[in-house]
Design a protein around this motif. Sequence first.
Motif, PDB file in Angstrom:
ATOM      1  N   GLY A 262       0.800  -1.216   0.000  1.00  9.92           N
ATOM      2  CA  GLY A 262       0.000   0.000   0.000  1.00  9.92           C
ATOM      3  C   GLY A 262       0.829   1.260   0.000  1.00  9.92           C
ATOM      4  O   GLY A 262       1.990   1.272  -0.401  1.00  9.92           O
ATOM      5  N   ASP A 263       0.219   2.329   0.484  1.00 11.13           N
ATOM      6  CA  ASP A 263       0.757   3.673   0.384  1.00 11.13           C
ATOM      7  C   ASP A 263       1.292   4.136   1.739  1.00 11.13           C
ATOM      8  O   ASP A 263       0.539   4.216   2.708  1.00 11.13           O
ATOM      9  N   VAL A 264       2.606   4.438   1.798  1.00 10.04           N
ATOM     10  CA  VAL A 264       3.178   4.981   3.035  1.00 10.04           C
ATOM     11  C   VAL A 264       3.742   6.387   2.797  1.00 10.04           C
ATOM     12  O   VAL A 264       4.563   6.877   3.569  1.00 10.04           O
ATOM     13  N   SER A 265       3.294   7.029   1.721  1.00 10.81           N
ATOM     14  CA  SER A 265       3.791   8.372   1.402  1.00 10.81           C
ATOM     15  C   SER A 265       2.961   9.459   2.080  1.00 10.81           C
ATOM     16  O   SER A 265       3.274  10.639   1.956  1.00 10.81           O
ATOM     17  N   GLU A 266       1.919   9.057   2.797  1.00  8.53           N
ATOM     18  CA  GLU A 266       1.035  10.036   3.437  1.00  8.53           C
ATOM     19  C   GLU A 266       1.703  10.673   4.661  1.00  8.53           C
ATOM     20  O   GLU A 266       2.593  10.090   5.285  1.00  8.53           O
ATOM     21  N   ASP A 267       1.236  11.895   5.029  1.00  9.21           N
ATOM     22  CA  ASP A 267       1.810  12.614   6.169  1.00  9.21           C
ATOM     23  C   ASP A 267       1.715  11.816   7.465  1.00  9.21           C
ATOM     24  O   ASP A 267       2.568  11.946   8.334  1.00  9.21           O
ATOM     25  N   GLY A 268       0.684  10.999   7.581  1.00  4.22           N
ATOM     26  CA  GLY A 268       0.473  10.272   8.832  1.00  4.22           C
ATOM     27  C   GLY A 268       1.402   9.101   9.058  1.00  4.22           C
ATOM     28  O   GLY A 268       1.428   8.524  10.152  1.00  4.22           O
ATOM     29  N   PHE A 269       2.193   8.726   8.045  1.00  2.87           N
ATOM     30  CA  PHE A 269       3.164   7.639   8.201  1.00  2.87           C
ATOM     31  C   PHE A 269       4.484   8.252   8.629  1.00  2.87           C
ATOM     32  O   PHE A 269       5.128   8.971   7.870  1.00  2.87           O
ATOM     33  N   THR A 270       4.887   7.987   9.872  1.00  7.34           N
ATOM     34  CA  THR A 270       6.100   8.614  10.388  1.00  7.34           C
ATOM     35  C   THR A 270       7.259   7.632  10.377  1.00  7.34           C
ATOM     36  O   THR A 270       7.083   6.416  10.355  1.00  7.34           O
ATOM     37  N   ARG A 271       8.467   8.176  10.428  1.00  7.91           N
ATOM     38  CA  ARG A 271       9.681   7.360  10.446  1.00  7.91           C
ATOM     39  C   ARG A 271       9.954   6.797  11.838  1.00  7.91           C
ATOM     40  O   ARG A 271      10.907   6.054  12.029  1.00  7.91           O
ATOM     41  N   ASP A 272       9.141   7.162  12.810  1.00  6.72           N
ATOM     42  CA  ASP A 272       9.342   6.668  14.171  1.00  6.72           C
ATOM     43  C   ASP A 272       8.492   5.446  14.498  1.00  6.72           C
ATOM     44  O   ASP A 272       8.427   5.021  15.649  1.00  6.72           O
ATOM     45  N   LEU A 297       5.565  23.515   5.420  1.00  8.40           N
ATOM     46  CA  LEU A 297       6.363  22.666   6.310  1.00  8.40           C
ATOM     47  C   LEU A 297       6.961  21.501   5.542  1.00  8.40           C
ATOM     48  O   LEU A 297       6.363  20.985   4.602  1.00  8.40           O
ATOM     49  N   THR A 298       8.139  21.080   5.948  1.00  2.93           N
ATOM     50  CA  THR A 298       8.735  19.877   5.370  1.00  2.93           C
ATOM     51  C   THR A 298       7.989  18.660   5.896  1.00  2.93           C
ATOM     52  O   THR A 298       7.267  18.739   6.904  1.00  2.93           O
ATOM     53  N   LYS A 299       8.202  17.525   5.238  1.00  6.46           N
ATOM     54  CA  LYS A 299       7.569  16.290   5.709  1.00  6.46           C
ATOM     55  C   LYS A 299       8.022  15.966   7.131  1.00  6.46           C
ATOM     56  O   LYS A 299       7.226  15.517   7.950  1.00  6.46           O
ATOM     57  N   THR A 300       9.299  16.225   7.433  1.00  4.36           N
ATOM     58  CA  THR A 300       9.816  15.967   8.778  1.00  4.36           C
ATOM     59  C   THR A 300       9.107  16.839   9.802  1.00  4.36           C
ATOM     60  O   THR A 300       8.727  16.365  10.894  1.00  4.36           O
ATOM     61  N   GLN A 301       8.906  18.106   9.483  1.00  4.82           N
ATOM     62  CA  GLN A 301       8.215  19.013  10.403  1.00  4.82           C
ATOM     63  C   GLN A 301       6.764  18.580  10.626  1.00  4.82           C
ATOM     64  O   GLN A 301       6.254  18.624  11.747  1.00  4.82           O
ATOM     65  N   TRP A 359      13.310  -2.161   6.870  1.00 10.14           N
ATOM     66  CA  TRP A 359      14.294  -1.088   6.905  1.00 10.14           C
ATOM     67  C   TRP A 359      15.285  -1.283   8.047  1.00 10.14           C
ATOM     68  O   TRP A 359      15.810  -0.320   8.593  1.00 10.14           O
ATOM     69  N   GLY A 360      15.530  -2.519   8.427  1.00 15.79           N
ATOM     70  CA  GLY A 360      16.385  -2.773   9.569  1.00 15.79           C
ATOM     71  C   GLY A 360      15.660  -2.386  10.854  1.00 15.79           C
ATOM     72  O   GLY A 360      14.442  -2.193  10.868  1.00 15.79           O
ATOM     73  N   GLU A 361      16.401  -2.252  11.937  1.00 18.41           N
ATOM     74  CA  GLU A 361      15.791  -1.921  13.230  1.00 18.41           C
ATOM     75  C   GLU A 361      15.626  -0.411  13.361  1.00 18.41           C
ATOM     76  O   GLU A 361      16.123   0.229  14.294  1.00 18.41           O
ATOM     77  N   ALA A 362      14.883   0.167  12.429  1.00 21.91           N
ATOM     78  CA  ALA A 362      14.672   1.613  12.385  1.00 21.91           C
ATOM     79  C   ALA A 362      13.477   2.009  13.243  1.00 21.91           C
ATOM     80  O   ALA A 362      12.596   1.203  13.535  1.00 21.91           O
ATOM     81  N   GLY A 363      13.455   3.294  13.642  1.00 22.35           N
ATOM     82  CA  GLY A 363      12.304   3.837  14.332  1.00 22.35           C
ATOM     83  C   GLY A 363      12.267   3.517  15.816  1.00 22.35           C
ATOM     84  O   GLY A 363      13.110   2.802  16.358  1.00 22.35           O
TER      85      GLY A 363
END
Length: 400
Positions: A262-272, A297-301, A359-363
């Motif tokens: 599916g789609d993980v490009s949305e603002d609600g999908f965080t890298r954490d 705002l940037t995606k990170t912000q 993505w490995g042990e990320a987040g």
Amino acid sequence: MRKLLVMTLLAITAIGATAQEKKAEINVNKPVFTVVRENKITSIKNQSRSGTCWDYSTLSFFEAEILKKTGKTYDLCESFVANKTYMDRAIQVVRLHGDCQFSEGGSSYDPLYCLENYGICPENAMPSAGSLYGDSLNNYNEFFHLMTPYVMAVAKSDSKKLSTQWKAGLQGILDAYLGKCPEKFTYEGKSYTPKSFAASLGIDFNDYASITSYTHHPFWKGFPVEVQDNWRNPLSWNIPMEDMMRIIDNAVMNGYTVAWGGDVSEDGFTRDGLAYNTDTKKVQSLTGSDMARWLKLTKTQKNNMIDSLGCKVPEIIPTQKMRQERYDNWELTDDHGMLIYGIAKDQNGKEYYMVKNSWGEAGEYKGIWYMTKNFIAANTMDFMVNKNAIPNDIRKKLGI
């Protein structure tokens, strides 16, 4: 001595102030999860700089299927699947004279096709990822910069007749970067071919079905989901969104996992490690942002704002109509594959799927994402599941 005492008191005071400051920084909205159901999975892997989430997530799915059925833990080889799949995809591109996409992506059907038709080998039967070109993990940048123009040069050739040697040349590139697929190997003291190894895994490759939910095709019938990486055009069963979600719940609660795309490009999908079907307008209101400021705002912000709201993030309740509109206007994409393997609740009772990433042990959660049911309902392109995990009434309607 007095000077030392004063310095000690000052240090203690500073430490206390720092501790209070850190305490003040704690996000009171951070979700606190209670597991409802957690099924066994294999270890977290890292696809690194390669577009092979489809490969990693689906082999994770089959590893979990084997673990459930036999109790045995396997580490199946992603490079074997990639080697076979990229050759097949190149052949199709050449057949169609380049009028289709050649890329790193794929679908959950590609590993299944590989297992059925070519077999598989364990991870240690081929060179470790990246090792052939001096890296410790996958890095497909140079690999695909070489391979793509090669394939397109053949596909767009003005020759009246092609020789078969282009395949030998391409196989050389595949083997140089991924390693040669073994014809025979030894595993736990036994000799196997890739096909005999696949047959020994204890699962039936006819047990799997793909599910989707869109209104531009009739429900309760199959159709090939029209996205470029679904290049083999396998059929997915098309069912209403509520039934699609019922399948995921039923699967997890009965000990099965789900190979999700599916789609993980949305603002609600965080890298954490969190994913919400964010109601952007309400988030703007809660964070004191207007639309103009939000768009700058940037995606990170944006993610930082969403993270600060945590379990209080306002969500949009998805509908069938919303799914279709987002699919038709290219908002809903198939940019990532992951493995759903559990259900958890936060302190407010909201339910999330526990999802294994590649993505490995990320987040925050070391490679695991907690994705709300609203996010999954809104952003699912399709998913693969064991037919036995589908509720009986849905199986009956589908005739499977």
